[in-house]
Design an enzyme around this catalytic site. Structure first.
Site, PDB file in Angstrom:
ATOM      1  N   SER A  14      -6.411  -0.660   4.469  1.00 43.02           N
ATOM      2  CA  SER A  14      -5.136  -1.176   4.981  1.00 43.02           C
ATOM      3  C   SER A  14      -3.975  -0.411   4.366  1.00 43.02           C
ATOM      4  O   SER A  14      -4.124   0.233   3.337  1.00 43.02           O
ATOM      5  CB  SER A  14      -4.987  -2.674   4.668  1.00 43.02           C
ATOM      6  OG  SER A  14      -4.866  -2.864   3.271  1.00 43.02           O
ATOM      7  N   GLY A  15      -2.846  -0.515   5.052  1.00 45.95           N
ATOM      8  CA  GLY A  15      -1.640   0.118   4.524  1.00 45.95           C
ATOM      9  C   GLY A  15      -0.546  -0.927   4.417  1.00 45.95           C
ATOM     10  O   GLY A  15      -0.595  -1.962   5.097  1.00 45.95           O
ATOM     11  N   ASP A 238      -3.273   7.507  -4.699  1.00 49.17           N
ATOM     12  CA  ASP A 238      -2.993   6.093  -4.988  1.00 49.17           C
ATOM     13  C   ASP A 238      -3.425   5.672  -6.385  1.00 49.17           C
ATOM     14  O   ASP A 238      -2.743   4.877  -7.051  1.00 49.17           O
ATOM     15  CB  ASP A 238      -3.574   5.173  -3.899  1.00 49.17           C
ATOM     16  CG  ASP A 238      -5.050   5.373  -3.619  1.00 49.17           C
ATOM     17  OD1 ASP A 238      -5.727   6.144  -4.335  1.00 49.17           O
ATOM     18  OD2 ASP A 238      -5.552   4.739  -2.652  1.00 49.17           O
ATOM     19  N   GLY A 404      -5.574  -4.432  -6.127  1.00 47.17           N
ATOM     20  CA  GLY A 404      -5.962  -5.628  -5.368  1.00 47.17           C
ATOM     21  C   GLY A 404      -7.158  -6.356  -5.939  1.00 47.17           C
ATOM     22  O   GLY A 404      -7.251  -7.591  -5.884  1.00 47.17           O
TER      23      GLY A 404
HETATM   24  C1  LIG Z   1     -12.275   9.077  -2.177  1.00 45.86           C
HETATM   25  C2  LIG Z   1     -11.359   8.199  -2.871  1.00 45.86           C
HETATM   26  O1  LIG Z   1     -10.173   8.325  -2.201  1.00 45.86           O
HETATM   27  C3  LIG Z   1     -11.021   8.559  -4.271  1.00 45.86           C
HETATM   28  O2  LIG Z   1     -12.047   9.149  -4.942  1.00 45.86           O
HETATM   29  C4  LIG Z   1     -10.409   7.445  -5.084  1.00 45.86           C
HETATM   30  O3  LIG Z   1      -9.882   8.017  -6.236  1.00 45.86           O
HETATM   31  C5  LIG Z   1      -9.290   6.788  -4.388  1.00 45.86           C
HETATM   32  O4  LIG Z   1      -8.382   7.439  -3.988  1.00 45.86           O
HETATM   33  C6  LIG Z   1      -9.292   5.332  -4.276  1.00 45.86           C
HETATM   34  O5  LIG Z   1      -8.267   4.900  -3.482  1.00 45.86           O
END
Ligand SMILES: C[C@H](O)[C@H](O)[C@@H](O)C(=O)CO
Length: 476
Positions: A14-15, A238, A404
Site C-alpha cells: 500500500s501507499g 523506505d 507498521g
Molecule cells: C526488496 C525489499 O524492497 C527490500 O529488500 C527491503 O529493504 C525493503 O525495501 C522493505 O520495504
C-alpha cells in the site's frame, strides 16, 4: 501559519500520503490519502504498474488542495531494488519487473562467473538476495538485451516518480545501495564493477544525498494537481527513512523495521564488508548522513499478509494475532527466510508442505497457521540478534521495532521473549516520519538527525514489552 511537508510513502502492499507539520516543538502527522499496491501478474510475470502508481501519487497530492494545506516540499520513498530503464525520449522501456519475479534464477551464477561472490561482497557489502538489482540487470542482459542496449537512463522507482513530477532526473544514494552496485567507500556507483558485468555505465547518474532538491513540479503536473511545491530527496529506500525515525538521539542499538519485510540490524558508521558478515549474509545498506544500515533482510509480515489475502482479508491482523495466541503451543516452525516463501501460489499450502517435508505437525486451522508464522518470525529474530551481537562484538539490551509491524502486540511480546531483550515499539509510521525528517532538516526546522530523532521520541507513543519467558529457539 504552519509549514506543511508531504511524505509519499509507497510500500509493496500500500501507499500513503502523510502531511507533517511542527506544532509546539512536536511533529504532527496526518494521513490524507491511502491506496492499494501490489505486483500484477501478467502471463506469469510479476510486474509493477508504474502508471497506476503515478496516478495515485497525483490523486493524493490533490487532497492537499482539498484540505487547503499546500506543502512547501514533498518527497517520495518506496521499497528498494526495482528500477526503470528509459529510452532517449525518456519513455519506460519494457515492463517494470517486481522483485518477486523469478526471472533472476541462475543470474547469480553468471554474475559470479564475472566476479567471484566474495570479491563482490568486499566491494559492495550488500547481502546476496536473488532480487537485488545486480541480478535483475543480468536478467535484462541475458533475456532482453535490446532493452539494455536502448537504455539511456537507469532510475530507481522513487527517482522515476520524482522525475515524472519535475522532469528532473536525480538518483538518490540510499535506494541505489540496494542494487549491489555502489561502493560503500566512494558512495557512488562502482563503475569498474558495472564494466566487469557488461552493464552500460553511462545510464547511471551521480548519486545524491537526502536533502538534495530535485526541482519544482513541472508546469503540467502543477496544473494537474492544483499547486506547486519543491520535490526533495528523502532517504528514498523506505527502510532508510524508517531507520532515520528511530526515536533515539544517537540511533544506537538494535532495531527491526517491521512491515512486509523485517529488517533487523544496527546503525554503523563504517560498512563491515568482511568475511564473517558475508557468511552471515548481513548487508550494509546506505543510510542518511553516510551511516550504514548493517542488517539482515528477513521475510517479515509477508507470510501472514499472504495468508490473510488467501482468506479474502476476512480477519484483521489483530484477530490473526489473537488466533495465534490461542494456538501458541502449536509446535511447528518454518525457516522464515526460506526462498520457497518468496512468491508461492498459496502461502498456506507452502507452509503446510514445509512442515510435512520437515516431519512436523501440519497446521490446518487459521490459528495454527498464524501461530507457526508469528513464532517462526520471532525465532528468526532470536537467531539474528545473536548473530548481530557476535558480529558487532556488542551486547544490546533492547530492540526498537518501528514501522507498521510495531502494531502487532503479540509479535512484539514474542520478540521480547525469543530474544530476551526489552522491546520498544513505535512509531508505526516510521517511514513517512523519516521521509518528513529529511525535508524538515532541509527546511531548517531541525539542526540535524539527532535533534530530529529526539523530536520523534517526544512526539510519538512508544510501547514497552519486557521479556517474560525465554522461548526455546528451534534452529531448522
Ligand atoms: C526488496 C525489499 O524492497 C527490500 O529488500 C527491503 O529493504 C525493503 O525495501 C522493505 O520495504
Amino acid at each position: 501559519m504552519s509549514r506543511y511537508f508531504l511524505a509519499v510513502d509507497i510500500g509493496a502492499s500500500s501507499g500513503r500520503h502523510i502531511l507533517g507539520h511542527m506544532e509546539e516543538g512536536n511533529l504532527k502527522i496526518t494521513e490524507i490519502y491511502r491506496f492499494a499496491n501490489g505486483m500484477t501478474n501478467k502471463d506469469g510475470r510479476l510486474l509493477w504498474d508504474v502508471e497506476y502508481l503515478l496516478g495515485e501519487i497525483k490523486n493524493g497530492m490533490r487532497e492537499c488542495v482539498r484540505l487547503g494545506k499546500i506543502p512547501e516540499s514533498m518527497s517520495i520513498d518506496t521499497w528498494a531494488v526495482d528500477y526503470v530503464l528509459l529510452d532517449e525520449k525518456d519513455r519506460v522501456l519494457g515492463d517494470v519487473y517486481g522483485y518477486r519475479d523469478e526471472r533472476t534464477a541462475g543470474c547469480d551464477d553468471e554474475v559470479y562467473r564475472l566476479i567471484p561472490e566474495n570479491e563482490l561482497y568486499a566491494r559492495t557489502g550488500i547481502q546476496k538476495q536473488m532480487f537485488n538489482t545486480i541480478y535483475q540487470l543480468m536478467a535484462d542482459r541475458l533475456q532482453r538485451p535490446e532493452i539494455l542496449r536502448m537504455a539511456k537512463t537507469f532510475l530507481m522507482l522513487p527517482d522515476y516518480f520524482s522525475f515524472c513530477l519535475t522532469s528532473k532526473k536525480v538518483s538518490e544514494y540510499t535506494n541505489a545501495t540496494s542494487t549491489q552496485l555502489v561502493s560503500p567507500d566512494t558512495k557512488q556507483w562502482d563503475k569498474e564493477l558495472l564494466q566487469i558485468l557488461g552493464y552500460p555505465t553511462d545510464i547511471f547518474l551521480p548519486l545524491k544525498m537526502s536533502g538534495t532538491e530535485v526541482g519544482f513540479l513541472s508546469k503540467e503536473v502543477s496544473k494537474e494537481v492544483g499547486f506547486d511545491c519543491k520535490v526533495v530527496l528523502c532517504s528514498s529506500h523506505d527502510t532508510a527513512s524508517a531507520v532515520m525515525a528511530l526515536p533515539k538521539e544517537n540511533g544506537d542499538g538494535l532495531y527491526i523495521s517491521s512491515g512486509t519485510w523485517s529488517l533487523m540490524g544496527v546503525e554503523l558508521k563504517k560498512a563491515d564488508c568482511g568475511k564473517e558478515s558475508r557468511k552471515a549474509n548481513m548487508t550494509n545498506e546506505g543510510g542518511y548522513d553516510y551511516r550504514f544500515r548493517y542488517l539482515k533482510n528477513i521475510m517479515g509480515l509477508w507470510m501472514i499478509q499472504s495468508v490473510r489475502h488467501e482468506l479474502k482479508d476476512e480477519y484483521s491482523f489483530a484477530q490473526l494475532c489473537g488466533m495465534a495466541k490461542e494456538n501458541q503451543d502449536f509446535p511447528s516452525r518454518v525457516d522464515a527466510n526460506d526462498g520457497c516463501f518468496m512468491a508461492p501460489d498459496s502461502m498456506r499450502k507452502e507452509i503446510q508442505d514445509y512442515c510435512r517435508r520437515t516431519g512436523q505437525r501440519v497446521p490446518e486451522t487459521t490459528g495454527e497457521m498464524a501461530a507457526v508464522i508469528y513464532r517462526s518470525l520471532a525465532d528468526c529474530y532470536g537467531v539474528t540478534v545473536r548473530e548481530l551481537e557476535r558480529l558487532t562484538e556488542k551486547r544490546y539490551d533492547s530492540i526498537h521495532i518501528i514501522g507498521g509491524g510495531a502494531n502487532a502486540e503479540y509479535l512484539n511480546q514474542l520478540t521480547a521473549d525469543a530474544t530476551g531483550k526489552k522491546v520498544y515499539a513505535g512509531p508505526t509510521e516510521a517511514t513517512a516520519i523519516g521521509n518528513l525528517m529529511a525535508q524538515l532538516i532541509k527546511a531548517g526546522e531541525f539542526m540535524g538527525l539527532s535533534a530530529a530523532r529526539k523530536c520523534v521520541y517526544e512526539s510519538f507513543e512508544i510501547k514497552e514489552y519486557q521479556p517474560q519467558q525465554k522461548s526455546e529457539t528451534v534452529v531448522l
